[in-house]
Scaffold this motif. Structure first.
Motif, PDB file in Angstrom:
ATOM      1  N   TYR A  37       0.849  -1.180   0.000  1.00  0.00           N
ATOM      2  CA  TYR A  37       0.000   0.000   0.000  1.00  0.00           C
ATOM      3  C   TYR A  37       0.888   1.234   0.000  1.00  0.00           C
ATOM      4  CZ  TYR A  37      -4.123  -2.803   1.250  1.00  0.00           C
ATOM      5  OH  TYR A  37      -5.160  -3.705   1.262  1.00  0.00           O
ATOM      6  N   ARG A  38       0.294   2.359  -0.340  1.00  0.00           N
ATOM      7  CA  ARG A  38       1.025   3.610  -0.250  1.00  0.00           C
ATOM      8  C   ARG A  38       0.093   4.714   0.214  1.00  0.00           C
ATOM      9  NH1 ARG A  38       2.233   4.773  -6.692  1.00  0.00           N
ATOM     10  NH2 ARG A  38       0.083   5.363  -7.293  1.00  0.00           N
ATOM     11  N   GLN A  39       0.690   5.715   0.823  1.00  0.00           N
ATOM     12  CA  GLN A  39      -0.078   6.851   1.301  1.00  0.00           C
ATOM     13  C   GLN A  39       0.713   8.130   1.084  1.00  0.00           C
ATOM     14  OE1 GLN A  39      -1.312   6.658   5.430  1.00  0.00           O
ATOM     15  NE2 GLN A  39      -3.084   7.959   4.992  1.00  0.00           N
ATOM     16  N   ALA A  40       0.142   9.015   0.303  1.00  0.00           N
ATOM     17  CA  ALA A  40       0.719  10.324   0.075  1.00  0.00           C
ATOM     18  C   ALA A  40       0.105  11.312   1.067  1.00  0.00           C
ATOM     19  CB  ALA A  40       0.459  10.779  -1.354  1.00  0.00           C
ATOM     20  N   GLU A  88       3.870  11.294  -9.174  1.00  0.00           N
ATOM     21  CA  GLU A  88       2.655  10.877  -8.492  1.00  0.00           C
ATOM     22  C   GLU A  88       2.821   9.578  -7.712  1.00  0.00           C
ATOM     23  OE1 GLU A  88       1.878  10.230 -13.010  1.00  0.00           O
ATOM     24  OE2 GLU A  88       2.975  11.621 -11.723  1.00  0.00           O
ATOM     25  N   ASP A  89       3.944   8.904  -7.889  1.00  0.00           N
ATOM     26  CA  ASP A  89       4.236   7.711  -7.102  1.00  0.00           C
ATOM     27  C   ASP A  89       4.828   8.053  -5.738  1.00  0.00           C
ATOM     28  OD1 ASP A  89       3.452   5.826  -9.141  1.00  0.00           O
ATOM     29  OD2 ASP A  89       5.353   6.250 -10.153  1.00  0.00           O
ATOM     30  N   THR A  90       5.140   9.304  -5.521  1.00  0.00           N
ATOM     31  CA  THR A  90       5.713   9.732  -4.253  1.00  0.00           C
ATOM     32  C   THR A  90       4.748   9.440  -3.109  1.00  0.00           C
ATOM     33  OG1 THR A  90       7.070  11.464  -5.256  1.00  0.00           O
ATOM     34  CG2 THR A  90       6.550  11.694  -2.920  1.00  0.00           C
ATOM     35  N   ALA A  91       5.210   8.694  -2.134  1.00  0.00           N
ATOM     36  CA  ALA A  91       4.372   8.295  -1.008  1.00  0.00           C
ATOM     37  C   ALA A  91       5.203   7.475  -0.035  1.00  0.00           C
ATOM     38  CB  ALA A  91       3.175   7.457  -1.487  1.00  0.00           C
ATOM     39  N   VAL A  92       4.615   7.204   1.102  1.00  0.00           N
ATOM     40  CA  VAL A  92       5.172   6.210   1.999  1.00  0.00           C
ATOM     41  C   VAL A  92       4.562   4.872   1.617  1.00  0.00           C
ATOM     42  CG1 VAL A  92       5.406   5.421   4.377  1.00  0.00           C
ATOM     43  CG2 VAL A  92       5.494   7.868   3.860  1.00  0.00           C
ATOM     44  N   TYR A  93       5.399   3.894   1.400  1.00  0.00           N
ATOM     45  CA  TYR A  93       4.948   2.581   0.975  1.00  0.00           C
ATOM     46  C   TYR A  93       4.983   1.615   2.153  1.00  0.00           C
ATOM     47  CZ  TYR A  93       4.922   3.943  -3.905  1.00  0.00           C
ATOM     48  OH  TYR A  93       4.624   4.546  -5.103  1.00  0.00           O
ATOM     49  N   TYR A  94       3.889   0.870   2.304  1.00  0.00           N
ATOM     50  CA  TYR A  94       3.720  -0.022   3.437  1.00  0.00           C
ATOM     51  C   TYR A  94       3.546  -1.466   2.994  1.00  0.00           C
ATOM     52  CZ  TYR A  94       2.665   4.238   6.086  1.00  0.00           C
ATOM     53  OH  TYR A  94       2.717   5.474   6.674  1.00  0.00           O
ATOM     54  N   CYS A  95       4.191  -2.332   3.699  1.00  0.00           N
ATOM     55  CA  CYS A  95       3.979  -3.764   3.540  1.00  0.00           C
ATOM     56  C   CYS A  95       2.779  -4.178   4.391  1.00  0.00           C
ATOM     57  CB  CYS A  95       5.238  -4.508   3.978  1.00  0.00           C
ATOM     58  SG  CYS A  95       5.191  -6.301   3.758  1.00  0.00           S
ATOM     59  N   HIS A  96       1.997  -5.118   3.891  1.00  0.00           N
ATOM     60  CA  HIS A  96       0.756  -5.512   4.545  1.00  0.00           C
ATOM     61  C   HIS A  96       0.579  -7.017   4.491  1.00  0.00           C
ATOM     62  CE1 HIS A  96      -3.685  -6.290   4.369  1.00  0.00           C
ATOM     63  NE2 HIS A  96      -3.675  -5.463   5.398  1.00  0.00           N
ATOM     64  N   VAL A 118       9.248   6.853  -0.531  1.00  0.00           N
ATOM     65  CA  VAL A 118       9.662   6.909  -1.930  1.00  0.00           C
ATOM     66  C   VAL A 118       9.367   8.308  -2.444  1.00  0.00           C
ATOM     67  CG1 VAL A 118       9.221   6.084  -4.275  1.00  0.00           C
ATOM     68  CG2 VAL A 118       9.326   4.465  -2.371  1.00  0.00           C
ATOM     69  N   THR A 119      10.384   8.974  -2.939  1.00  0.00           N
ATOM     70  CA  THR A 119      10.230  10.323  -3.464  1.00  0.00           C
ATOM     71  C   THR A 119      10.728  10.368  -4.896  1.00  0.00           C
ATOM     72  OG1 THR A 119      10.550  11.289  -1.258  1.00  0.00           O
ATOM     73  CG2 THR A 119      10.819  12.743  -3.151  1.00  0.00           C
ATOM     74  N   VAL A 120       9.878  10.837  -5.787  1.00  0.00           N
ATOM     75  CA  VAL A 120      10.210  10.937  -7.200  1.00  0.00           C
ATOM     76  C   VAL A 120      10.103  12.404  -7.604  1.00  0.00           C
ATOM     77  CG1 VAL A 120       9.771  10.095  -9.520  1.00  0.00           C
ATOM     78  CG2 VAL A 120       9.223   8.654  -7.542  1.00  0.00           C
ATOM     79  N   SER A 121      11.223  12.994  -7.922  1.00  0.00           N
ATOM     80  CA  SER A 121      11.232  14.402  -8.289  1.00  0.00           C
ATOM     81  C   SER A 121      12.474  14.722  -9.099  1.00  0.00           C
ATOM     82  CB  SER A 121      11.191  15.294  -7.039  1.00  0.00           C
ATOM     83  OG  SER A 121      12.377  15.158  -6.274  1.00  0.00           O
TER      84      SER A 121
END
Length: 122
Positions: A37-40, A88-96, A118-121
């Motif tokens: 999962y991810r959360q921006a 737009e993929d920039t977010a905190v990614y979580y394992c579940h 994860v930061t994309v810029s």
């Protein structure tokens, strides 16, 4: 005690790649559906990819063709290969991990990792 630990996050330029890994000791992949999962900031946490107990993979439309989820039963890890990353993929990614009910109908369990940024810029 179940602990999920993500690694591999970082900063990349658009078009770059990262590979995330989640260590999932004591998690039986035949009993737990796994996922990323991810959360921006300011947004709801969203499903990116899931891996079922029979190693089927499903992806969010926004990442299809770019991300590949996999599991390694020997190492008890799941990975997320992310290619052609975009801002737009920039977010905190979580394992579940979530118990599937395959072996015990009345049992339930959900586990989350601490997240990796994860930061994309440019």
């Amino acid at each position: 005690q179940v602990q999920l630990v993500e690694s591999g996050g970082g900063s990349v330029q658009p078009g770059g790649s990262l590979r995330l890994s989640c260590a999932a000791p004591r998690v039986d992949f035949s009993a737990y559906n796994m996922g990323w999962y991810r959360q921006a900031p300011g947004k709801q946490r969203e499903l990116v990819a899931r891996i079922t107990t029979v190693d089927e993979r499903e992806y969010a439309e926004s990442v299809k063709g770019r991300f590949t989820a996999s599991r390694d039963t020997a190492k008890n890890t799941i990975d997320l290969q992310m290619n052609n990353l975009q801002p737009e993929d920039t977010a905190v990614y979580y394992c579940h991990a979530e118990y599937s009910g395959r072996y015990q109908k009345s049992y339930s369990a959900i586990y989350w990792g601490q997240g990796t940024q994860v930061t994309v810029s440019s």
